[in-house]
Design an enzyme around this catalytic site. Structure first.
Site, PDB file in Angstrom:
ATOM      1  N   CYS A  71      78.490 -17.460  20.999  1.00 45.12           N
ATOM      2  CA  CYS A  71      78.189 -16.058  20.701  1.00 45.12           C
ATOM      3  C   CYS A  71      77.998 -15.880  19.189  1.00 45.12           C
ATOM      4  O   CYS A  71      78.750 -16.433  18.391  1.00 45.12           O
ATOM      5  CB  CYS A  71      79.336 -15.176  21.193  1.00 45.12           C
ATOM      6  SG  CYS A  71      79.013 -13.426  20.934  1.00 45.12           S
ATOM      7  N   CYS A  75      84.264 -12.349  16.331  1.00 44.83           N
ATOM      8  CA  CYS A  75      85.559 -11.799  16.764  1.00 44.83           C
ATOM      9  C   CYS A  75      86.635 -12.896  16.643  1.00 44.83           C
ATOM     10  O   CYS A  75      86.549 -13.924  17.336  1.00 44.83           O
ATOM     11  CB  CYS A  75      85.464 -11.295  18.191  1.00 44.83           C
ATOM     12  SG  CYS A  75      83.973 -10.318  18.496  1.00 44.83           S
ATOM     13  N   CYS A  78      88.298 -14.705  19.664  1.00 41.82           N
ATOM     14  CA  CYS A  78      87.506 -15.094  20.834  1.00 41.82           C
ATOM     15  C   CYS A  78      87.087 -16.565  20.861  1.00 41.82           C
ATOM     16  O   CYS A  78      86.429 -17.053  19.937  1.00 41.82           O
ATOM     17  CB  CYS A  78      86.266 -14.213  20.932  1.00 41.82           C
ATOM     18  SG  CYS A  78      85.344 -14.547  22.462  1.00 41.82           S
ATOM     19  N   CYS A 115      83.568  -8.463  38.084  1.00 41.90           N
ATOM     20  CA  CYS A 115      83.202  -8.212  36.680  1.00 41.90           C
ATOM     21  C   CYS A 115      82.527  -9.444  36.098  1.00 41.90           C
ATOM     22  O   CYS A 115      83.084 -10.539  36.160  1.00 41.90           O
ATOM     23  CB  CYS A 115      84.450  -7.930  35.851  1.00 41.90           C
ATOM     24  SG  CYS A 115      85.435  -6.595  36.497  1.00 41.90           S
ATOM     25  N   CYS A 146      80.890  -4.583  37.738  1.00 38.50           N
ATOM     26  CA  CYS A 146      81.206  -4.301  36.337  1.00 38.50           C
ATOM     27  C   CYS A 146      80.559  -5.398  35.495  1.00 38.50           C
ATOM     28  O   CYS A 146      80.518  -6.555  35.928  1.00 38.50           O
ATOM     29  CB  CYS A 146      82.723  -4.324  36.133  1.00 38.50           C
ATOM     30  SG  CYS A 146      83.200  -4.137  34.404  1.00 38.50           S
ATOM     31  N   CYS A 206      84.792   1.267  31.038  1.00 41.32           N
ATOM     32  CA  CYS A 206      85.984   0.427  30.992  1.00 41.32           C
ATOM     33  C   CYS A 206      86.158   0.054  29.522  1.00 41.32           C
ATOM     34  O   CYS A 206      85.305  -0.649  28.964  1.00 41.32           O
ATOM     35  CB  CYS A 206      85.771  -0.803  31.859  1.00 41.32           C
ATOM     36  SG  CYS A 206      87.076  -2.032  31.696  1.00 41.32           S
ATOM     37  N   ARG A 278      94.691  -1.423  33.001  1.00 40.67           N
ATOM     38  CA  ARG A 278      94.688  -2.807  33.510  1.00 40.67           C
ATOM     39  C   ARG A 278      95.557  -3.716  32.658  1.00 40.67           C
ATOM     40  O   ARG A 278      95.378  -3.814  31.446  1.00 40.67           O
ATOM     41  CB  ARG A 278      93.269  -3.366  33.569  1.00 40.67           C
ATOM     42  CG  ARG A 278      93.265  -4.823  34.074  1.00 40.67           C
ATOM     43  CD  ARG A 278      91.871  -5.376  34.342  1.00 40.67           C
ATOM     44  NE  ARG A 278      91.142  -4.488  35.215  1.00 40.67           N
ATOM     45  CZ  ARG A 278      89.967  -3.949  34.900  1.00 40.67           C
ATOM     46  NH1 ARG A 278      89.393  -4.231  33.770  1.00 40.67           N
ATOM     47  NH2 ARG A 278      89.372  -3.143  35.741  1.00 40.67           N
TER      48      ARG A 278
END
Ligand code: SAM
Ligand code: DTB
Ligand code: SF4
Length: 365
Positions: A71, A75, A78, A115, A146, A206, A278
């Site tokens: 990616c 972040c 991550c 998801c 999702c 979400c 969640r």
């Protein structure tokens, strides 16, 4: 934006004098909830939870990474960021058939929502066409859908919605103040913009965050304040405990006291009474008592299945055993036609409980 009460205004901690669904919680009010004696906070969260949900039902979602690794975003938590070496290779977008087969297996295992996550900054046009097809085929199985694909503009959000996407996940991750310590390649405002595009397209939102990234207690309160400002509140609020992945800058982050994590869940429950909260990443590293406390604090959704996106999640058998021990059951998916009936049944059950439970007689709140 609603006016913010002055920081020194007296804090009203009673439930009775305030409407249920507020968007104007001040940081001071939220911090005062965090500071309640633990038992009082848990009791308040249970009261709110029981007023809106079956307290023993937990919504069950299964996650699948449809495009893993490399990616462009940075972040710090991550494992999929191309900026860090976590041993993940760059994978292509999964074939539609493979995704649908995984969705079928998830449904058979008892999930009501599927998801799909992609390690993108935002989807490219040719990818969007493919994921739209995934959405419609997964939806046709009778699952809620999702996706989390990074930033989307209004047009992309509308097309996803038209393809049958029910929820879009896009997290705020942390407070506006701490955000710059964690991510530099997209701004907080970018994230809020995506959430507003998702709403405009008519999808359910979400959005939540990650705790245990070295943030201060005030950052946890400020994250929840940002979430509660969204109108309407996000239907789903994932609270992730950081999974410390070797190779990421967060691999040696200091452990967050599990009781602080539970407090954050309880405060989220009180602030967003009708949202599903969640208990998200980090369950594999949590003992059963911490998870049980999270459910008591008002968490009523989990990811179910042996992996999250790239990291581990409790084995399905372990979760089944935990549900049995705690007397929990998977929440049944509500179909639109059944919405009113389900709501009526739930209300009747709540009334019954209110009539006969000592729990309510004892409150005086
Ligand atoms: N690339 C998309 C994006 O960021 O919007 C979607 C995928 S991203 C992995 C989804 C969310 O997973 C992140 O926003 C973050 O909250 C959560 N997450 C990622 N790595 C995590 C970790 N190590 N521990 C806990 N949560 C994590
Ligand atoms: C969310 O808040 N947590 C999920 C989901 N939304 C996409 C992702 C957790 C990822 C944990 C790290 C991993 O497995 O790669
Ligand atoms: Fe990319 Fe999402 Fe991971 Fe950030 S959280 S690096 S955007 S996959």
């Amino acid at each position: 934006m609603p006016a913010q009460p002055h920081d020194n205004a007296p804090v009203d901690l009673t439930l009775a004098s305030r409407p249920d669904l507020r968007h104007d919680w001040s940081l001071e009010e939220i911090e005062a909830l965090f500071a309640l004696p633990f038992n009082d906070l848990m009791f308040r969260a249970q009261q709110v939870h029981r007023a809106h949900f079956d307290p023993n039902a937990v919504q069950v979602s299964t996650l699948l990474s449809i495009k893993t690794g490399a990616c462009p975003e940075d972040c710090k938590y991550c494992p999929q960021s191309g900026h860090y070496n976590t041993g993940l290779g760059k994978e292509k977008l999964l074939e539609i058939e493979k995704v649908v087969n995984q969705a079928k297996a998830a449904k058979e295992a008892g999930a009501s929502r599927f998801c799909m996550g992609a390690a993108w900054r935002s989807p490219r046009e040719k990818d969007l066409e493919v994921v739209m097809e995934m959405v419609s085929q997964v939806k046709a199985l009778g699952l809620e859908t999702c996706m989390t694909l990074g930033m989307v503009d209004v047009d992309q959000a509308k097309r996803l919605s038209e393809a049958g996407l029910d929820y879009y996940n896009h997290n705020l991750d942390t407070s506006p103040g701490y955000y710059g310590e964690i991510i530099t390649t997209r701004t907080y405002a970018d994230r809020l913009e995506t959430l507003s595009n998702v709403r405009e397209a008519g999808m359910k939102v979400c959005s939540g965050g990650i705790l245990g990234m070295g943030e201060a207690p005030r950052d946890r309160a400020a994250l929840l304040q940002q979430l509660v400002r969204l109108e309407p509140h996000p239907e789903s609020v994932p609270i992730n405990m950081l999974v410390k992945v070797p190779g990421t800058p967060m691999e040696n982050a200091e452990d967050l006291d599990p009781l602080e994590f539970i407090r954050a869940i309880a405060v989220a429950r009180i602030l967003m009474p009708k949202s599903h909260v969640r208990l998200s990443a980090g369950r594999e590293q949590m003992d059963e008592s911490t998870q049980a406390m999270a459910f008591l604090a008002g968490a009523n959704s989990i990811f179910y299945g042996d992996t999250l996106l790239t990291t581990g999640n409790p084995q399905v058998e372990r979760d089944r055993a935990l549900f049995d021990k705690l007397g929990l059951h998977p929440e049944q998916r509500e179909t639109c036609a059944d919405d009113e009936k389900t709501e009526a049944a739930l209300e009747a059950a709540m009334r019954e409980r209110q009539d006969d439970a000592m729990f309510y007689d004892a409150t005086g709140a």
